[in-house]
Design a protein around this motif. Structure first.
Motif, PDB file in Angstrom:
ATOM      1  N   ASN A 114       0.845  -1.197   0.000  1.00  0.00           N
ATOM      2  CA  ASN A 114       0.000   0.000   0.000  1.00  0.00           C
ATOM      3  C   ASN A 114       0.877   1.243   0.000  1.00  0.00           C
ATOM      4  OD1 ASN A 114      -2.390  -1.382   0.005  1.00  0.00           O
ATOM      5  ND2 ASN A 114      -2.887  -0.980   2.145  1.00  0.00           N
ATOM      6  N   THR A 116       0.508   4.144   1.429  1.00  0.00           N
ATOM      7  CA  THR A 116       0.195   5.108   2.484  1.00  0.00           C
ATOM      8  C   THR A 116       1.442   5.310   3.331  1.00  0.00           C
ATOM      9  OG1 THR A 116      -0.499   3.407   4.060  1.00  0.00           O
ATOM     10  CG2 THR A 116      -2.205   4.323   2.588  1.00  0.00           C
ATOM     11  N   SER A 119       1.809   2.412   5.796  1.00  0.00           N
ATOM     12  CA  SER A 119       2.276   1.154   5.215  1.00  0.00           C
ATOM     13  C   SER A 119       3.747   1.219   4.842  1.00  0.00           C
ATOM     14  CB  SER A 119       1.437   0.786   3.981  1.00  0.00           C
ATOM     15  OG  SER A 119       0.125   0.463   4.370  1.00  0.00           O
TER      16      SER A 119
END
Length: 134
Positions: A114, A116, A119
């Motif tokens: 991911n 983000t 993450s």
């Protein structure tokens, strides 16, 4: 965007292993490395701050020191970001945030791959741990 996040992850891995080269530091302080920024916030990691705690719990906890700066208010929060070794092995879990005294603040879900901040940060902590323990 993904290349930027990948670059952040590689930089964080280098920092955790104390092998990063020249990069932006907080107010000239070489103890801090910028991880990411938006128009509103900046996130920093403290160099050489990775700790591993396997005592007193059922799971090993891997942590680093961090700080978050609000660009609008100039307020700085010092934090610890941590992941469990079992979550690292599962490639998903919680990025645990606490204050510097260890008071639990909030967990964030993360999953390998991911894009983000949570993450990327969790995966970089895991990678640094695995690289240091080869």
């Amino acid at each position: 965007f993904w290349n930027t996040m990948k670059s952040i992850a590689l930089t964080l891995c280098g920092l955790l292993l104390a092998t990063a080269g020249h990069s932006e530091t907080a107010e000239g302080d070489i103890r801090w490395q910028m991880l990411a920024q938006t128009d509103e916030e900046e996130w920093w990691s403290q160099r050489n701050s990775m700790t591993v705690d396997a005592s007193g719990s059922s799971s090993t906890l891997i942590a680093i020191n961090g700080r978050m700066l609000s660009r609008r208010t100039q307020h700085v929060d010092l934090v610890r970001w941590a992941v469990t070794l079992s979550d690292c092995r599962a490639d998903s879990g919680k990025l645990i945030t606490s204050d510097m005294s260890g008071k639990y603040v909030v967990p964030f879900d993360y999953m390998k791959g991911n894009a983000t901040f949570e993450s990327i940060t969790a995966q970089a902590i895991c990678n640094a741990y695995f690289n240091a323990n080869k």
